[in-house]
Design an enzyme around this catalytic site. Structure first.
Site, PDB file in Angstrom:
ATOM      1  CD  GLU A  73       0.350   5.584   4.165  1.00 49.35           C
ATOM      2  OE1 GLU A  73      -0.587   6.073   4.006  1.00 49.35           O
ATOM      3  OE2 GLU A  73       0.761   4.309   4.664  1.00 49.35           O
ATOM      4  CG  ASP A  98       6.252   3.342   5.504  1.00 48.35           C
ATOM      5  OD1 ASP A  98       6.048   3.694   4.021  1.00 48.35           O
ATOM      6  OD2 ASP A  98       5.701   3.769   6.447  1.00 48.35           O
TER       7      ASP A  98
HETATM    8 ZN   LIG Z   1      -0.254   2.202   2.392  1.00 49.00          ZN
END
Ligand SMILES: [Zn+2]
Length: 471
Positions: A152, A89
């Site tokens: 994340e 991501d």
């Molecule tokens: Zn990262």
């Protein structure tokens, strides 16, 4: 003859860059509006995860999708598991790019794209390192599992969900920060100091503070503060003093009077809360300035507290919470969010404490001292420190690999932030940003230098070989 890892990487260079371009072309930004049960973080994040897993199965790895939130690509055999924790991501592109953020244009030996360094470049480097070791046909003594997260940048729902269901690696590294090795991450605690002091004193001649506002995030030094006051007869003097204050502190600001209210703005300098001294806290400067005047009683307590206990004291000395240790350095404290109005009065702090520091004890003691001053500690959020012993053979191996591949001295780093490595029980951050290189993560024109991309691949390949192919 030892394996020439740089030479091995050489054979894959074109393929590696092409794959990275394909991956950065997927705009895998969290999109909750478009989320479905099949794509819980939005369609593009799912696309990026699927892309990685398809790549893995196409190359003959065992792959697994864990409810479209995370997945893994595995090779090797054995009892122990080496984890390599990456994420696909990215944060939104933002404005002002010179290069299209989701293209992966190569220029000046750099590949430009959102995610180039955080974390798609390092993810592809790690993937190729595993592929290289596998294709060399070297027998494994451990299983190696690339774990691919997809959240994340937001809430880490990926890894928390993943590790509820899947095995925790016995050792692991996350190519999602800096080389050489980050083995100590301070604890992080956010909390608010809430001021319950009496609402008004009856003194007529005093300066009345209507509202005060500074900062939006606990983890940033606020670069702007605004105070709204009732104009009063010593106003000219106050404004002269304000000019003087700005000059002395090398700051800028302005003021204006509108519908019977005096508004004062002050501009400081933003910085990450990891080192508040890199910035100039606009909120604390303005509170400290105002504390020199005859304020109404409630505002007086608020401003004087900030001036005496927080301003220019990023180590918590006056509050009595200072601490340091050899592994991680000083405790740091940032006043990131300051609010004052009819309805509320609080200062939100972000404290980053050393790995050996007893924060529970410190906060309890602080709370009882604050209580005497009519201040309550509330909204505590704590993330414990993360530390892997530097003498551990696993860490020593990573340092040696780094030295072999770069010719530079490998050393251990401690940081005030939290990296992805802390979601592993025995995990460290290992690259992929090299020392002295510009950190462009989350910025416009994010890039990775191709030479660094290849060097990181060689480092990860040797690390896999040393950690998972030797007895
Ligand atoms: Zn990262």
């Amino acid at each position: 003859m030892p394996i020439q890892w740089t030479k091995e990487v050489e054979k894959y260079k074109e393929e590696l860059v092409k794959d990275l371009q394909d991956l950065v072309q997927i705009p895998s930004v969290l999109d909750e509006a478009e989320a479905t049960s099949e794509a819980p973080l939005g369609p593009h994040i799912k696309e990026a995860l699927d892309w990685m897993l398809e790549k893995g199965s196409g190359d003959g790895f065992t792959v697994k999708n864990v409810e479209n939130l995370a997945g893994h690509i595995e090779a090797g055999e054995g009892e122990d598991l080496l984890g390599i924790l990456c994420h696909v991501d990215v944060v939104p592109a933002g404005e002002g790019w010179t290069y299209p953020p989701f293209e992966g244009k190569v220029e000046n030996n750099r590949l430009y794209a959102r995610g180039a360094i955080d974390d798609k470049g390092p993810t592809i480097a790690a993937y190729y390192s595993l592929k290289i070791v596998k294709n060399l046909g070297i027998p494994f003594t451990k299983r190696v599992r690339m774990i691919i997260g997809t959240d994340e940048e937001s809430n880490w729902r990926c890894v928390s969900h993943y590790f509820e269901q899947e095995e925790m690696p016995s050792i692991g590294f996350a190519p999602d920060a800096d080389f050489p090795v980050i083995n100590a991450e301070k604890g992080l605690m956010d909390f608010d100091l809430i001021f319950h002091s009496a609402k008004q004193s009856e003194e007529r001649s005093s300066l009345e503070l209507h509202s005060f506002r500074s900062g939006e995030r606990y983890n940033m030094v606020p670069d702007f503060a605004r105070a709204v006051l009732t104009p009063y007869r010593d106003q000219t003097y106050l404004l002269q003093e304000f000019e003087e204050y700005l000059k002395a502190a090398d700051l800028t600001g302005e003021y204006f009077i509108e519908s019977g209210e005096l508004t004062i703005d002050l501009h400081g300098k933003s910085a990450h809360a990891m080192e508040p001294d890199d910035g100039k806290n606009a909120g604390l400067h303005l509170l400290s300035f105002l504390s020199n005047f005859k304020l109404d009683g409630r505002a007086k307590a608020f401003c004087e507290f900030a001036a005496a206990n927080l301003h220019k004291d990023s180590r918590g000395n006056t509050l009595g919470i200072a601490g340091k240790d050899e592994v991680s350095g000083d405790l740091t404290m940032n006043a990131g969010k300051i609010r004052y109005s009819q309805d509320e009065a609080f200062i939100g702090l972000n404290v980053r404490y050393p790995v050996t520091y007893d924060m529970d004890n410190a906060i309890t003691a602080l709370a009882s001292r604050m209580k005497e001053a009519g201040i309550e500690i509330a909204n505590k959020k704590d993330a414990k420190p993360h530390h892997v012993d530097g003498d551990d053979p696993f860490i020593q191996t990573l340092l040696k690999v780094y030295e072999d591949q770069t010719g530079d001295k490998g050393k251990l780093l401690a940081i005030g932030g939290g990296t992805y490595a802390r979601s592993l029980e025995k995990g460290v951050a290992f690259g992929a940003l090299f020392p002295g290189k510009e950190d462009v993560a989350h910025q416009k024109d994010e890039y990775i230098e191709l030479d660094d991309l290849f060097k990181a691949t060689a480092i990860y390949a040797q690390a896999i070989y040393e950690l998972a192919c030797k007895k």
